[in-house]
Design an enzyme around this catalytic site. Structure first.
Site, PDB file in Angstrom:
ATOM      1  CD  GLU A 181     -12.710   5.525 -14.177  1.00  0.00           C
ATOM      2  OE1 GLU A 181     -12.379   4.813 -14.973  1.00  0.00           O
ATOM      3  OE2 GLU A 181     -13.332   5.980 -13.648  1.00  0.00           O
ATOM      4  CE1 TYR A 213      11.488   5.598   3.345  1.00  0.00           C
ATOM      5  CE2 TYR A 213       9.100   4.139   2.812  1.00  0.00           C
ATOM      6  CZ  TYR A 213      10.890   4.347   3.270  1.00  0.00           C
ATOM      7  OH  TYR A 213      10.503   3.291   4.414  1.00  0.00           O
TER       8      TYR A 213
HETATM    9  P1  13P Z   1     -17.181   3.428  -9.412  1.00  0.00           P
HETATM   10  O1  13P Z   1     -18.640   3.891  -8.347  1.00  0.00           O
HETATM   11  O2  13P Z   1     -17.541   2.867 -10.278  1.00  0.00           O
HETATM   12  O3  13P Z   1     -15.899   2.800  -8.866  1.00  0.00           O
HETATM   13  O4  13P Z   1     -17.038   4.555  -9.410  1.00  0.00           O
HETATM   14  C1  13P Z   1     -16.180   5.483  -8.440  1.00  0.00           C
HETATM   15  C2  13P Z   1     -14.532   6.518  -9.610  1.00  0.00           C
HETATM   16  O5  13P Z   1     -13.662   6.850  -8.558  1.00  0.00           O
HETATM   17  C3  13P Z   1     -14.850   7.208 -10.943  1.00  0.00           C
HETATM   18  O6  13P Z   1     -13.800   7.425 -11.506  1.00  0.00           O
END
Ligand code: 13P
Length: 205
Positions: free
Chosen positions: A74, A117
């Site tokens: 990501e 909050y």
């Molecule tokens: P990664 O394991 O590559 O960080 O991906 C996990 C995730 O949350 C994809 O949206």
């Protein structure tokens, strides 16, 4: 201990805390923080519950992988949020259950500002961007535009991404977003009393 050592420690501890309390499961979710030379990021396919401070990914200012294991898929999502919010020092992406459930609702207007909050941590509203395959480069522009509206963004059929001025700040806001989505579900079908415009303005003022 250097600042980077402390940040590595903090990513590991807060990741474990999110995992232990069910805000992330399996290998879902990822974290990044700014360091002077670029960014520290959680490795791809790692569990937030079982991170090793010595084994985090290091990326330079151009988001090129320079050290440690392969970073989260990501990268584009995190990069877009930093671009949208130049003051951000940390980003947390979660698939926490209630925000993700909310992100799957058709025609949803957005989580209402029911509590102070929510407004204090996330602002007036939390925009939703369309669905993109995890890791897709095409999400960049939508996330930059949404991230300029506030520190939290809901990702359709996926989860949330939240920026903070520190990692603790980003984690606090991500937790507040999850609990606000939970409240919205708990109250569904009942007459609610969202904060008024002047109450919201007072909190943001
Ligand atoms: P990664 O394991 O590559 O960080 O991906 C996990 C995730 O949350 C994809 O949206």
């Amino acid at each position: 201990m250097t600042d980077e050592h402390l940040l590595r420690q903090q990513i590991t501890e807060l990741g474990a805390s999110l995992f232990q309390r069910g805000f992330s499961v399996g290998s879902a979710g990822n974290i990044s923080v700014r360091i002077p030379e670029g960014y520290l990021m959680t490795p791809t396919n790692s569990s937030l519950g079982r991170l090793d401070p010595q084994s985090l990914s290091v990326l330079n200012e151009d988001w090129e992988h320079v050290d440690g294991p392969r970073p989260s898929k990501e990268v584009v999502m995190h990069r877009a949020m930093y671009e949208a919010r130049p003051e951000a020092q940390a980003i947390v992406h979660l698939h926490s259950t209630y925000v993700t459930a909310y992100s799957c609702l058709a025609g949803e207007e957005g989580i209402p500002p029911l509590t102070p909050y929510f407004v204090m941590r996330l602002g007036r509203d939390v925009p939703t961007v369309p669905y993109y395959r995890p890791g897709a480069a095409e999400m960049l522009d939508d996330i930059v535009a949404a991230g300029r509206r506030g520190p939290g963004v809901i990702l359709s059929n996926h989860g949330s991404i939240v920026a903070g001025s520190t990692l603790e700040d980003a984690v606090n806001a991500a937790e507040e977003l999850e609990v606000s989505a939970q409240l919205a579900f708990l109250l569904e079908g009942r007459a609610t009393r969202p904060l008024t415009e002047s109450q919201v303005a007072d909190l943001l003022g």
